[in-house]
Design an enzyme around this catalytic site. Structure first.
Site, PDB file in Angstrom:
ATOM      1  N   CYS A   2      50.811  23.373  26.067  1.00 41.02           N
ATOM      2  CA  CYS A   2      49.748  23.507  27.069  1.00 41.02           C
ATOM      3  C   CYS A   2      48.366  23.247  26.460  1.00 41.02           C
ATOM      4  O   CYS A   2      48.143  23.470  25.273  1.00 41.02           O
ATOM      5  CB  CYS A   2      49.752  24.920  27.615  1.00 41.02           C
ATOM      6  SG  CYS A   2      51.343  25.430  28.228  1.00 41.02           S
ATOM      7  N   ARG A  27      49.354  16.154  23.808  1.00 41.23           N
ATOM      8  CA  ARG A  27      50.046  17.372  23.390  1.00 41.23           C
ATOM      9  C   ARG A  27      51.373  17.543  24.118  1.00 41.23           C
ATOM     10  O   ARG A  27      52.207  18.332  23.704  1.00 41.23           O
ATOM     11  CB  ARG A  27      49.167  18.592  23.663  1.00 41.23           C
ATOM     12  CG  ARG A  27      47.885  18.634  22.834  1.00 41.23           C
ATOM     13  CD  ARG A  27      46.974  19.729  23.326  1.00 41.23           C
ATOM     14  NE  ARG A  27      47.551  21.041  23.140  1.00 41.23           N
ATOM     15  CZ  ARG A  27      47.276  21.859  22.139  1.00 41.23           C
ATOM     16  NH1 ARG A  27      46.407  21.479  21.233  1.00 41.23           N
ATOM     17  NH2 ARG A  27      47.837  23.043  22.033  1.00 41.23           N
ATOM     18  N   TRP A  76      53.017  23.008  29.961  1.00 42.51           N
ATOM     19  CA  TRP A  76      54.328  22.628  29.438  1.00 42.51           C
ATOM     20  C   TRP A  76      55.211  23.804  29.808  1.00 42.51           C
ATOM     21  O   TRP A  76      55.079  24.884  29.241  1.00 42.51           O
ATOM     22  CB  TRP A  76      54.212  22.468  27.929  1.00 42.51           C
ATOM     23  CG  TRP A  76      55.260  21.625  27.278  1.00 42.51           C
ATOM     24  CD1 TRP A  76      55.331  20.269  27.272  1.00 42.51           C
ATOM     25  CD2 TRP A  76      56.358  22.093  26.495  1.00 42.51           C
ATOM     26  NE1 TRP A  76      56.414  19.864  26.533  1.00 42.51           N
ATOM     27  CE2 TRP A  76      57.066  20.948  26.052  1.00 42.51           C
ATOM     28  CE3 TRP A  76      56.842  23.346  26.133  1.00 42.51           C
ATOM     29  CZ2 TRP A  76      58.210  21.042  25.260  1.00 42.51           C
ATOM     30  CZ3 TRP A  76      57.970  23.436  25.346  1.00 42.51           C
ATOM     31  CH2 TRP A  76      58.638  22.283  24.913  1.00 42.51           C
ATOM     32  N   ASN A 102      47.410  29.783  27.743  1.00 38.89           N
ATOM     33  CA  ASN A 102      48.396  29.243  26.794  1.00 38.89           C
ATOM     34  C   ASN A 102      49.039  30.443  26.117  1.00 38.89           C
ATOM     35  O   ASN A 102      48.347  31.398  25.746  1.00 38.89           O
ATOM     36  CB  ASN A 102      47.729  28.387  25.712  1.00 38.89           C
ATOM     37  CG  ASN A 102      47.308  27.039  26.235  1.00 38.89           C
ATOM     38  OD1 ASN A 102      47.549  26.707  27.399  1.00 38.89           O
ATOM     39  ND2 ASN A 102      46.672  26.250  25.365  1.00 38.89           N
ATOM     40  N   GLY A 103      50.347  30.367  25.904  1.00 42.22           N
ATOM     41  CA  GLY A 103      51.046  31.473  25.252  1.00 42.22           C
ATOM     42  C   GLY A 103      52.101  32.040  26.187  1.00 42.22           C
ATOM     43  O   GLY A 103      52.451  31.438  27.204  1.00 42.22           O
ATOM     44  N   GLU A 484      63.220  11.259   7.626  1.00 40.67           N
ATOM     45  CA  GLU A 484      62.023  10.993   8.429  1.00 40.67           C
ATOM     46  C   GLU A 484      62.193   9.698   9.240  1.00 40.67           C
ATOM     47  O   GLU A 484      61.812   9.643  10.411  1.00 40.67           O
ATOM     48  CB  GLU A 484      60.796  10.906   7.498  1.00 40.67           C
ATOM     49  CG  GLU A 484      59.494  10.547   8.180  1.00 40.67           C
ATOM     50  CD  GLU A 484      59.058  11.502   9.285  1.00 40.67           C
ATOM     51  OE1 GLU A 484      59.690  12.563   9.474  1.00 40.67           O
ATOM     52  OE2 GLU A 484      58.094  11.165   9.989  1.00 40.67           O
ATOM     53  N   LYS A 488      61.903   9.585  13.298  1.00 41.63           N
ATOM     54  CA  LYS A 488      60.956   8.697  13.998  1.00 41.63           C
ATOM     55  C   LYS A 488      61.692   7.930  15.087  1.00 41.63           C
ATOM     56  O   LYS A 488      61.244   7.836  16.212  1.00 41.63           O
ATOM     57  CB  LYS A 488      60.314   7.678  13.046  1.00 41.63           C
ATOM     58  CG  LYS A 488      59.188   8.151  12.167  1.00 41.63           C
ATOM     59  CD  LYS A 488      57.898   8.445  12.850  1.00 41.63           C
ATOM     60  CE  LYS A 488      57.779   9.825  13.380  1.00 41.63           C
ATOM     61  NZ  LYS A 488      57.711  10.963  12.601  1.00 41.63           N
ATOM     62  N   GLU A 491      63.119  10.256  18.040  1.00 45.52           N
ATOM     63  CA  GLU A 491      62.169  10.951  18.929  1.00 45.52           C
ATOM     64  C   GLU A 491      61.453   9.993  19.878  1.00 45.52           C
ATOM     65  O   GLU A 491      61.130  10.383  20.995  1.00 45.52           O
ATOM     66  CB  GLU A 491      61.193  11.842  18.162  1.00 45.52           C
ATOM     67  CG  GLU A 491      60.172  11.155  17.317  1.00 45.52           C
ATOM     68  CD  GLU A 491      59.257  12.143  16.589  1.00 45.52           C
ATOM     69  OE1 GLU A 491      58.996  13.241  17.092  1.00 45.52           O
ATOM     70  OE2 GLU A 491      58.791  11.792  15.489  1.00 45.52           O
ATOM     71  N   HIS A 507      82.961  11.900   2.804  1.00 47.78           N
ATOM     72  CA  HIS A 507      83.412  13.252   3.137  1.00 47.78           C
ATOM     73  C   HIS A 507      83.442  13.482   4.644  1.00 47.78           C
ATOM     74  O   HIS A 507      83.468  14.622   5.101  1.00 47.78           O
ATOM     75  CB  HIS A 507      82.529  14.286   2.432  1.00 47.78           C
ATOM     76  CG  HIS A 507      82.571  14.138   0.947  1.00 47.78           C
ATOM     77  ND1 HIS A 507      83.655  14.520   0.193  1.00 47.78           N
ATOM     78  CD2 HIS A 507      81.696  13.577   0.070  1.00 47.78           C
ATOM     79  CE1 HIS A 507      83.438  14.237  -1.078  1.00 47.78           C
ATOM     80  NE2 HIS A 507      82.240  13.654  -1.176  1.00 47.78           N
ATOM     81  N   LYS A 607      53.029  17.726  21.010  1.00 48.40           N
ATOM     82  CA  LYS A 607      52.410  17.448  19.719  1.00 48.40           C
ATOM     83  C   LYS A 607      52.385  18.685  18.832  1.00 48.40           C
ATOM     84  O   LYS A 607      52.668  18.615  17.645  1.00 48.40           O
ATOM     85  CB  LYS A 607      50.996  16.905  19.924  1.00 48.40           C
ATOM     86  CG  LYS A 607      50.283  16.532  18.639  1.00 48.40           C
ATOM     87  CD  LYS A 607      50.964  15.376  17.937  1.00 48.40           C
ATOM     88  CE  LYS A 607      50.285  14.977  16.646  1.00 48.40           C
ATOM     89  NZ  LYS A 607      51.156  14.096  15.849  1.00 48.40           N
TER      90      LYS A 607
HETATM   91  O1  M6R Z   1      52.001  20.288  13.481  1.00 50.06           O
HETATM   92  P1  M6R Z   1      53.147  20.381  12.541  1.00 50.06           P
HETATM   93  O2  M6R Z   1      53.039  19.456  11.394  1.00 50.06           O
HETATM   94  O3  M6R Z   1      53.431  21.797  12.106  1.00 50.06           O
HETATM   95  O4  M6R Z   1      54.408  19.912  13.392  1.00 50.06           O
HETATM   96  C1  M6R Z   1      55.697  19.955  12.859  1.00 50.06           C
HETATM   97  C2  M6R Z   1      56.649  19.174  13.727  1.00 50.06           C
HETATM   98  O5  M6R Z   1      56.662  19.690  15.021  1.00 50.06           O
HETATM   99  C3  M6R Z   1      56.285  17.679  13.778  1.00 50.06           C
HETATM  100  O6  M6R Z   1      56.279  17.096  12.512  1.00 50.06           O
HETATM  101  C4  M6R Z   1      57.298  16.927  14.662  1.00 50.06           C
HETATM  102  O7  M6R Z   1      58.549  16.914  14.049  1.00 50.06           O
HETATM  103  C5  M6R Z   1      56.805  15.523  14.980  1.00 50.06           C
HETATM  104  N1  M6R Z   1      57.097  15.209  16.337  1.00 50.06           N
HETATM  105  C6  M6R Z   1      57.472  14.473  14.185  1.00 50.06           C
HETATM  106  O8  M6R Z   1      57.020  13.203  14.509  1.00 50.06           O
END
Ligand code: M6R
Length: 612
Positions: A2, A27, A76, A102-103, A484, A488, A491, A507, A607
């Site tokens: 949010c 976000r 959100w 928010n929260g 990673e 990428k 996601e 395995h 985000k």
């Molecule tokens: O803000 P942060 O670095 O703590 O966020 C951690 C993860 O949520 C963030 O890296 C997430 O995995 C991204 N979407 C990856 O691209």
């Protein structure tokens, strides 16, 4: 997650609120709304499910709501489905108070039942509505909005950032915070509240970070902050150094693409201030060489891509420091009864500095006596402020949900810290220290070389975007980098993908390889290149199509077996993942582009993840 914006000023609030919400779109959200106080009409609110464009249309770009005081929100969904009714702002039953939140209010059920018994009628399924109805309830009793806010804060349990306006207070906006970020900004035409600095960067760079338990009253000309007993608090005004254009697309189709291209500069900005006269300098580093020798444990704790930085550092730091390094997912660490004592160094990596699991892990590590170091991109964020020491990555604002430049700057900063500590411990020779440091300085240029080969990734993406499942394989640093690369891809393109340590193929995983399966084989780690080649042969024998990433010096060998090969410049092995990740980011980007995905705002993702 949010987003909140609020404005108390000398010009129309609605367009400013909509603009601020648009800047926080990245976000992640599923509905949005604004409420404005008008002299003529009292409180007016408009809310809608879906994208912000609908809210623009509904309000004719904000023109339908007049008045210089207002609040806005992107939601959100947590409690109640994403629909118009559950969207914020929530309005009290008598229509006199509007609130954004928010929260999560944890004891909302109990309060809601009590208010219903008192005859209050609720319009939504949210926990947030309880706060505004309770506020109206207390306000009726005491006649003072501030006093009523104080009572609500004492009564509710959970986390919150609140923005509140009331029909009876034409000039003032009230804000409160606990465990959810909120900043206050001084603008020329009025003052702001926001959950995210990017929302107000266009209007101001002078901000106050609210702390837990603080309440603020914001008017067009003043910002006053109080504790929960309404004792005034003197707050420091901070200057935000971020460049406004960095948070704008600037002609690029996607923020993610722009941010991929910004990596060489982001890296340069992160390393340059920390290298002086051939030495790595961290002023007042939280650990002295003596304490360093006595460290029993080093934990690197993070989520998502930041965790993947840790996965690389486990290999590199253990080489540099000759000490065990544990990498933990923050969501696991906090519940794992971790072995932490005063000789533990806990390093929390977080781009946003607001990730709830990382924050909770930091608090747990502190509670158990660890020294805590935060690696954070957002200046003044919660994790940055709570850790014993913070070292910032200077990536600038990262808007795309899929992180690229923040990941790269985290990695390079951790390389620098690892090298610095290795030097303090004498676990690395002076010669190796100099070699690696000099190579670190060449990275921005080498990254540019990787980025100049966009076409390779684009072409391969156009051939492979239709796969249902893609495997990444690699050993050691290549495996950690593959984690990673795979994240990428999945996601933003929604293609199922996993990264495996190549040695694990036999395995179990190899049973998934069949004719036509795409395997992305990572062979940038020279020490294990021959093994990587054997694994490529193994999957090829089962019909896999292999796209390989290797270094320029090993390209020829790889090309003999792999179907396609992308190479990156050679650099010291410890630094190789900083280059190897670039074609993987580009491949993910172009695959998602071919599939018509919403690249900057992938489905179901936010985000910064400020809920558990
Ligand atoms: O803000 P942060 O670095 O703590 O966020 C951690 C993860 O949520 C963030 O890296 C997430 O995995 C991204 N979407 C990856 O691209």
């Amino acid at each position: 997650m949010c987003g909140i914006i609020g404005f108390a000023g000398r010009e129309e609030a609605a367009p400013i609120l909509l603009d601020g919400l648009a800047r926080m779109e990245y976000r992640g959200y599923d509905s949005a709304g604004i409420a404005v106080r008008s002299n003529q009409w009292g409180l007016q609110a408009k809310k809608s499910r879906g994208r912000l464009e609908r809210l623009y249309e509904l309000t004719h770009g904000g023109k339908d709501l007049d008045g210089p005081l207002g609040i806005g929100h992107t939601r959100w969904a947590t409690h109640g489905e994403p629909n118009d009714c559950n969207a914020h702002p929530h309005i009290s039953e008598d229509g006199r108070i509007a609130l954004v939140h928010n929260g999560i209010i944890e004891n909302y059920m109990e309060i809601k039942e009590k208010l219903i018994r008192e005859g209050v009628r609720f319009a939504s399924e949210t926990d947030t509505e309880v706060a505004v109805q309770l506020l109206a309830y207390y306000y009726k009793q005491c006649g003072s909005m501030l006093e009523a806010v104080g009572k609500v804060l004492h009564r509710i349990e959970g986390s919150y950032a609140f923005g509140i306006i009331c029909a009876d207070y034409p000039n003032a906006l009230i804000a409160a915070r606990k465990d959810s970020p909120l900043i206050l900004g001084f603008g020329e035409k009025g003052n702001f509240i926001a959950s995210d600095v990017t929302a107000i960067l266009k209007y101001t760079r002078d901000v106050i970070y609210m702390e837990d338990g603080e309440i603020a009253v914001i008017t067009a000309d003043s910002i006053d902050v109080f504790d929960q007993e309404f004792t005034p608090i003197e707050k420091k005004v901070n200057k935000i150094e971020w460049d406004v254009s960095a948070a704008e697309k600037g002609g690029y189709a996607h923020f993610m693409f722009k941010e991929i291209l910004e990596q060489p500069e982001a890296i340069r900005k992160t390393i340059a201030p920390r290298i002086r006269d051939g030495k790595i300098i961290f002023d007042n580093f939280l650990i002295t060489p003596e304490e360093l020798k006595n460290l029993s444990r080093i934990y690197i704790i993070a989520c998502g891509s930041a965790y993947h930085v840790g996965a690389i550092c486990k290999y590199t730091w253990e080489k540099l420091l000759r000490r065990p390094v544990e990498v933990c997912l923050a969501s696991e660490f906090r519940y794992s009864d971790p072995l932490v004592d005063k000789n533990t160094l806990a390093i929390i990596i977080s781009q946003s500095g607001e990730t709830l699991d990382s924050m909770a892990a930091l608090r747990e590590a502190k509670r158990l006596g660890a020294r805590t170091l935060a690696i954070v991109n957002v200046v003044g964020s919660s994790i940055a402020r709570e850790a014993d020491q913070v070292l910032y990555t200077w990536a600038g604002p990262e808007i795309a949900v899929a992180t690229t430049k923040a990941y790269s700057t985290q990695l390079i900063l951790m390389d620098l810290i690892g090298l610095y500590l290795g030097d303090l411990l004498n676990t690395i020779s002076k010669e190796d220290y100099q070699i690696i440091l000099r190579q670190i300085e060449t990275l921005p240029e080498k990254m540019r070389a990787c980025l100049s080969k966009l076409d390779d990734a684009q072409y391969l993406a156009s051939r492979h975007f239709n796969h249902n499942s893609i495997f990444f394989i690699g050993r050691n640093l290549d495996y950690a980098m593959g984690l990673e690369g795979s994240l990428k891809l999945k996601e933003i393109s929604y293609i199922h993908s996993e990264a495996y340590a190549s040695g694990e193929l036999k395995h179990g995983t190899i049973s998934l390889i069949e004719p036509g399966t795409l395997v992305i084989a990572l062979g940038t780690y020279h020490a294990l290149f021959d093994k990587a080649m054997s694994n490529v042969v193994e999957v090829k024998a089962r019909g896999a199509e292999v796209l390989a990433i290797t270094t320029e010096s090993y390209r020829e060998r790889m090309e003999k077996i792999a179907d396609d090969t992308i190479s990156v410049p050679d650099v010291h092995p410890i630094l190789q993942p900083s280059l190897g990740i670039i074609p993987l980011q580009l491949f993910a980007y172009y695959v998602a582009l071919q599939r018509g995905c919403d690249i900057d705002k992938p489905r179901n993702l936010a985000k910064s993840v400020t809920v558990e």
